[in-house]
Design a protein around this motif. Structure first.
Motif, PDB file in Angstrom:
ATOM      1  N   LEU A 107     -14.502 -13.019 -30.481  1.00 40.80           N
ATOM      2  CA  LEU A 107     -15.233 -13.742 -29.458  1.00 40.80           C
ATOM      3  C   LEU A 107     -14.856 -13.725 -28.123  1.00 40.80           C
ATOM      4  CD1 LEU A 107     -17.478 -16.104 -29.352  1.00 40.80           C
ATOM      5  CD2 LEU A 107     -15.672 -17.861 -29.532  1.00 40.80           C
ATOM      6  N   ASN A 108     -13.356 -13.580 -27.942  1.00 41.46           N
ATOM      7  CA  ASN A 108     -13.021 -13.342 -26.419  1.00 41.46           C
ATOM      8  C   ASN A 108     -13.465 -12.021 -25.770  1.00 41.46           C
ATOM      9  OD1 ASN A 108     -11.617 -15.793 -26.396  1.00 41.46           O
ATOM     10  ND2 ASN A 108      -9.629 -14.689 -27.070  1.00 41.46           N
ATOM     11  N   THR A 109     -13.601 -10.969 -26.480  1.00 40.56           N
ATOM     12  CA  THR A 109     -14.064  -9.627 -26.290  1.00 40.56           C
ATOM     13  C   THR A 109     -15.644  -9.800 -25.882  1.00 40.56           C
ATOM     14  OG1 THR A 109     -12.338  -8.576 -27.417  1.00 40.56           O
ATOM     15  CG2 THR A 109     -14.197  -7.307 -26.511  1.00 40.56           C
ATOM     16  N   ILE A 110     -16.343 -10.285 -26.820  1.00 37.66           N
ATOM     17  CA  ILE A 110     -17.602 -10.484 -26.537  1.00 37.66           C
ATOM     18  C   ILE A 110     -18.199 -11.437 -25.382  1.00 37.66           C
ATOM     19  CG2 ILE A 110     -19.949 -11.811 -27.417  1.00 37.66           C
ATOM     20  CD1 ILE A 110     -19.660  -9.115 -28.673  1.00 37.66           C
ATOM     21  N   GLN A 111     -17.227 -12.335 -24.925  1.00 43.94           N
ATOM     22  CA  GLN A 111     -17.362 -13.114 -23.934  1.00 43.94           C
ATOM     23  C   GLN A 111     -17.448 -12.535 -22.612  1.00 43.94           C
ATOM     24  OE1 GLN A 111     -18.226 -16.315 -23.611  1.00 43.94           O
ATOM     25  NE2 GLN A 111     -17.887 -17.393 -25.442  1.00 43.94           N
ATOM     26  N   TRP A 112     -16.658 -11.184 -22.502  1.00 38.79           N
ATOM     27  CA  TRP A 112     -16.661 -10.372 -21.323  1.00 38.79           C
ATOM     28  C   TRP A 112     -18.155 -10.001 -21.046  1.00 38.79           C
ATOM     29  CZ3 TRP A 112     -13.953  -9.962 -17.425  1.00 38.79           C
ATOM     30  CH2 TRP A 112     -12.681 -10.405 -17.148  1.00 38.79           C
ATOM     31  N   SER A 113     -18.888  -9.811 -21.893  1.00 40.42           N
ATOM     32  CA  SER A 113     -20.511  -9.263 -21.893  1.00 40.42           C
ATOM     33  C   SER A 113     -21.198 -10.387 -20.897  1.00 40.42           C
ATOM     34  CB  SER A 113     -21.247  -9.043 -23.155  1.00 40.42           C
ATOM     35  OG  SER A 113     -21.242 -10.289 -23.824  1.00 40.42           O
ATOM     36  N   ILE A 114     -20.694 -11.836 -21.153  1.00 41.89           N
ATOM     37  CA  ILE A 114     -21.444 -12.852 -20.479  1.00 41.89           C
ATOM     38  C   ILE A 114     -20.625 -13.111 -19.034  1.00 41.89           C
ATOM     39  CG2 ILE A 114     -21.700 -15.429 -20.362  1.00 41.89           C
ATOM     40  CD1 ILE A 114     -21.968 -14.939 -23.529  1.00 41.89           C
ATOM     41  N   THR A 115     -19.234 -12.977 -18.829  1.00 41.77           N
ATOM     42  CA  THR A 115     -18.617 -13.393 -17.784  1.00 41.77           C
ATOM     43  C   THR A 115     -18.709 -12.062 -17.044  1.00 41.77           C
ATOM     44  OG1 THR A 115     -16.839 -14.512 -18.930  1.00 41.77           O
ATOM     45  CG2 THR A 115     -16.462 -13.703 -16.852  1.00 41.77           C
ATOM     46  N   GLY A 116     -18.714 -10.870 -17.475  1.00 42.14           N
ATOM     47  CA  GLY A 116     -18.968  -9.592 -16.946  1.00 42.14           C
ATOM     48  C   GLY A 116     -20.336  -9.574 -16.142  1.00 42.14           C
ATOM     49  N   TYR A 117     -21.124 -10.128 -16.773  1.00 41.26           N
ATOM     50  CA  TYR A 117     -22.674 -10.168 -16.314  1.00 41.26           C
ATOM     51  C   TYR A 117     -22.652 -11.187 -14.922  1.00 41.26           C
ATOM     52  CZ  TYR A 117     -27.806 -10.909 -16.167  1.00 41.26           C
ATOM     53  OH  TYR A 117     -29.140 -10.908 -15.806  1.00 41.26           O
ATOM     54  N   VAL A 118     -22.095 -12.213 -15.012  1.00 35.36           N
ATOM     55  CA  VAL A 118     -21.881 -13.203 -14.092  1.00 35.36           C
ATOM     56  C   VAL A 118     -21.026 -12.468 -12.876  1.00 35.36           C
ATOM     57  CG1 VAL A 118     -21.280 -15.427 -13.101  1.00 35.36           C
ATOM     58  CG2 VAL A 118     -22.262 -15.151 -15.550  1.00 35.36           C
ATOM     59  N   LEU A 119     -20.123 -12.082 -13.023  1.00 43.29           N
ATOM     60  CA  LEU A 119     -19.336 -11.418 -11.904  1.00 43.29           C
ATOM     61  C   LEU A 119     -19.968 -10.462 -11.373  1.00 43.29           C
ATOM     62  CD1 LEU A 119     -15.735 -11.284 -13.604  1.00 43.29           C
ATOM     63  CD2 LEU A 119     -16.527 -12.975 -12.218  1.00 43.29           C
ATOM     64  N   ALA A 120     -20.838  -9.220 -12.097  1.00 46.61           N
ATOM     65  CA  ALA A 120     -21.366  -8.345 -11.424  1.00 46.61           C
ATOM     66  C   ALA A 120     -22.674  -8.828 -10.433  1.00 46.61           C
ATOM     67  CB  ALA A 120     -21.888  -7.517 -12.392  1.00 46.61           C
ATOM     68  N   LEU A 121     -23.347  -9.782 -11.173  1.00 44.70           N
ATOM     69  CA  LEU A 121     -24.388 -10.468 -10.150  1.00 44.70           C
ATOM     70  C   LEU A 121     -23.771 -11.126  -8.881  1.00 44.70           C
ATOM     71  CD1 LEU A 121     -26.954 -12.746 -11.813  1.00 44.70           C
ATOM     72  CD2 LEU A 121     -25.735 -13.462  -9.813  1.00 44.70           C
ATOM     73  N   ALA A 122     -22.835 -11.701  -9.059  1.00 41.69           N
ATOM     74  CA  ALA A 122     -22.322 -12.182  -7.832  1.00 41.69           C
ATOM     75  C   ALA A 122     -21.789 -11.139  -6.869  1.00 41.69           C
ATOM     76  CB  ALA A 122     -20.760 -13.109  -8.154  1.00 41.69           C
ATOM     77  N   ILE A 123     -21.215  -9.898  -7.256  1.00 41.58           N
ATOM     78  CA  ILE A 123     -20.646  -8.843  -6.401  1.00 41.58           C
ATOM     79  C   ILE A 123     -21.906  -8.283  -5.836  1.00 41.58           C
ATOM     80  CG2 ILE A 123     -19.889  -6.398  -6.667  1.00 41.58           C
ATOM     81  CD1 ILE A 123     -17.811  -7.680  -8.805  1.00 41.58           C
ATOM     82  N   ALA A 124     -22.866  -8.257  -6.409  1.00 41.97           N
ATOM     83  CA  ALA A 124     -24.408  -7.513  -5.893  1.00 41.97           C
ATOM     84  C   ALA A 124     -24.759  -8.355  -4.821  1.00 41.97           C
ATOM     85  CB  ALA A 124     -25.341  -7.293  -7.125  1.00 41.97           C
ATOM     86  N   VAL A 125     -24.807  -9.526  -4.468  1.00 38.93           N
ATOM     87  CA  VAL A 125     -25.396 -10.479  -3.954  1.00 38.93           C
ATOM     88  C   VAL A 125     -25.461 -10.104  -2.440  1.00 38.93           C
ATOM     89  CG1 VAL A 125     -25.753 -12.819  -3.037  1.00 38.93           C
ATOM     90  CG2 VAL A 125     -25.700 -12.343  -5.240  1.00 38.93           C
ATOM     91  N   PRO A 126     -24.066  -9.699  -1.885  1.00 33.76           N
ATOM     92  CA  PRO A 126     -23.784  -9.386  -0.713  1.00 33.76           C
ATOM     93  C   PRO A 126     -24.539  -8.206  -0.135  1.00 33.76           C
ATOM     94  CG  PRO A 126     -21.923 -10.165  -1.483  1.00 33.76           C
ATOM     95  CD  PRO A 126     -22.762 -10.060  -2.383  1.00 33.76           C
TER      96      PRO A 126
END
Length: 469
Positions: free
Chosen positions: A51-70
C-alpha cells in the motif's frame, strides 16, 4: 425590447461557449485525481506491491502537479495561452493511455508523475484564461462555470471510479480520459479565442520557478507525511516542512534582489484584494477539503458502507453545490464578494456544526439534509474568494496571480487533510477502543472545520462589495 431581453439575462454567447470549453478541458484531471483512490486495492493486487508503494502514485501526482504550477506562469507569459492549454489537455489524455497500459508499479508511478505535471499546467491556465475571457464585469458568472469540474471531481469521481473498477477494470479509469479529451479538444480549438502572451518580454526565471516548485513540493510532502503519521511531530514532517520554510526565506531574499522581477512577485500580495482572497482561500481549503477526507471514512467505519455506497452518500453535498452555483456567480457580479461570502459562511456553519454531534445511529435523511445545506455554501465561499483574487489586476499580473492562488490552494487542502486526520487520530487514541467512543475523533475533526470556517469571517470583512444596481 426583444433584443434587450435576450441580452440581459446571461453572458455573451462567445464568452459562455469559451468558458464551457475551458471547463470541459479541465474535467479529466479533476475526475482522475479522485477516481484513482477507489482503485487502490485493485492496484495493490495487480502489481503485487504494498500500500505504501501504491500511495506514491497519488502523492507523486500531487507533488508533480505542485511543481508544474510555477512553470505554467512562464508558459502563459511567453506563448499563446490557448495553444498551451490545449496542448496540456491533449498531453494529459495521451499520458493517460500510458498509465492505463503500465506493465509494473515503477512505470505506473512514473506515468502518474507525468500526468500530474500536465494537470499542474492545466489548473492555473484554466482560471487565468477565464479571467481574461470574461473581463472584470462577468468574473463571478464565469467562475461559476469553471467550478463545474471542481464540483464533479470530488463528488462524482469516486462514484464513477467505483463503477468502472467493479464493472470493467482499473485500466479504464485512465482510458476514459481519452474519450473526454477527444470530445473537449475540437471544442476548445473552435471556441476558445487566441490569447497573446501575457508578458512576452519577461525572461525565464529559472531560479524562481525551481525555488517555488521546491517550496510547494517540500511543504506538501511534509504535510502529507503528517497525515500518514497522524502527527506533525514526526521526523519526515519536521524535515520537509523545515526545508520548505527555509526555501520561502530564500525566495523572499531572491525576490528582493531581483526587485520583484520574478515568476511570483511578492508585491502581488500588496494588493488588498489578492492578499485578502489568498488568506480566505487557504482557510477555506482547510475547512472544506479537510472533512472530505473523513466523511467517507465515517460512512465506511460507522455505517459499514462500501466505498461506492460512501461515495453515493456524499451526492447530496454535490447536488447542493450544483443548485447554488449559477445564482452565486450572478450575485458576485451584482453585489460583490463580501456579502456572498458572509451569507455562505453562515449556511456552511448550519451544515457543519451538526456533524460535531453525528453518531452511527443518526438518520441518513438528516445526514443528507445536512450535507445538502453544507454543499450549497461551498461555491459561495470559494467562488467569490477566487474572483476577488483577480480583481483590479492588470493583464501582465494574471499569470502571476494564477501561480500564487494555485500554490496557496494546493498547500491549504493538503494542510487541511493533515490537520483533521491528525486530530481524528489524536482524540481517538485517548479514548476506549469501542466504536461508540472512536467516533469522538471524527467529532474533533469536524470541530476543527467549524473553527476554521468561523475564522474566514475575518478576511471576509475586507472583501469588496458593490452598490445594488
Amino acid at each position: 425590447m426583444i433584443a434587450a431581453k435576450v441580452k440581459q439575462p446571461g453572458l455573451p454567447k462567445e464568452i459562455l461557449l469559451a468558458a464551457w470549453a475551458i471547463a470541459l478541458g479541465a474535467i479529466a484531471p479533476m475526475l482522475d485525481s479522485t477516481m484513482v483512490n477507489i482503485a487502490i486495492d485493485k492496484l495493490t493486487q495487480d502489481f503485487d506491491t504494498s500500500l505504501n508503494t501504491i500511495q506514491w502514485s497519488i502523492t507523486g501526482y500531487v507533488l508533480a502537479l505542485a511543481i508544474a504550477v510555477p512553470v505554467s506562469g512562464w508558459l502563459m507569459n511567453k506563448f499563446n495561452g490557448k495553444k498551451v492549454f490545449i496542448g496540456a489537455v491533449v498531453a494529459f489524455g495521451v499520458i493517460s493511455v500510458f498509465v492505463g497500459v503500465s506493465w509494473n508499479i515503477s512505470s505506473f508511478i512514473f506515468f502518474r508523475l507525468l500526468q500530474g505535471f500536465s494537470a499542474g499546467i492545466i489548473t492555473p491556465l484554466m482560471s487565468t484564461l477565464l479571467v481574461k475571457t470574461a473581463g472584470q464585469e462577468n468574473l463571478g458568472r464565469v467562475m461559476a462555470i469553471v467550478s463545474t469540474p471542481m464540483i464533479f471531481g470530488p463528488i462524482l469521481g469516486p462514484v464513477i471510479g467505483g463503477f468502472i473498477v467493479h464493472g470493467a477494470s482499473w485500466h479504464w479509469i485512465f482510458f476514459i480520459n481519452v474519450f473526454i479529451v477527444l470530445i473537449a479538444a475540437p471544442l476548445m480549438m473552435k471556441k476558445i479565442p487566441d490569447f497573446e502572451p501575457f508578458n512576452k518580454d519577461s525572461k525565464l526565471d529559472v531560479f524562481g520557478i525551481i525555488n517555488l516548485s521546491l517550496i510547494s513540493a517540500s511543504l506538501i510532502y511534509g504535510i502529507t507525511q503528517a497525515a500518514d503519521h497522524a502527527s506533525f511531530s514526526n521526523r519526515a514532517t519536521l524535515l520537509w516542512v523545515g526545508i520548505g520554510l527555509v526555501l520561502v526565506a530564500v525566495y523572499l531574499v531572491y525576490n528582493r534582489m531581483r526587485k520583484n522581477q520574478t515568476v511570483l512577485p511578492v508585491t502581488l500580495f500588496t494588493h488588498k484584494s489578492f492578499s485578502t482572497a489568498s488568506i480566505g482561500l487557504f482557510l477555506a481549503n482547510i475547512s472544506i477539503m479537510g472533512p472530505m477526507l473523513i466523511l467517507p471514512l465515517f460512512f465506511q467505519n460507522f455505517r459499514h458502507f462500501t466505498a461506492i455506497e460512501a461515495a453515493l452518500a456524499l451526492i447530496p453535498q454535490g447536488i447542493g453545490m450544483l443548485v447554488t452555483r449559477p445564482l452565486i456567480g450572478k450575485m458576485i457580479d451584482r453585489i460583490g464578494a463580501k456579502y456572498v461570502v458572509m451569507v455562505s459562511l453562515a449556511l456552511s456553519l448550519i451544515g457543519s456544526i451538526p456533524l460535531i454531534f453525528i453518531t452511527a445511529q443518526t438518520s441518513m435523511i438528516w445526514i443528507s439534509i445536512i450535507l445538502f445545506i453544507r454543499g450549497t455554501s461551498f461555491g459561495g465561499i470559494i467562488l467569490p474568494l477566487t474572483s476577488e483574487a483577480y480583481l483590479g489586476l492588470g493583464d501582465k499580473q494574471l499569470p502571476e496571480a494564477g501561480v500564487g492562488i494555485n500554490m496557496i490552494e494546493n498547500i491549504g487542502s493538503s494542510f487541511g487533510s493533515a490537520v483533521i486526520a491528525t486530530v481524528v487520530a489524536t482524540v481517538a487514541q485517548g479514548l476506549q477502543p469501542e466504536i461508540i467512543n472512536d467516533i469522538k475523533g471524527y467529532h474533533g475533526g469536524f470541530l476543527v472545520s467549524v473553527i476554521v470556517l468561523v475564522a474566514i469571517f475575518i478576511p471576509g470583512l475586507f472583501l469588496t462589495h458593490k452598490k445594488k444596481v
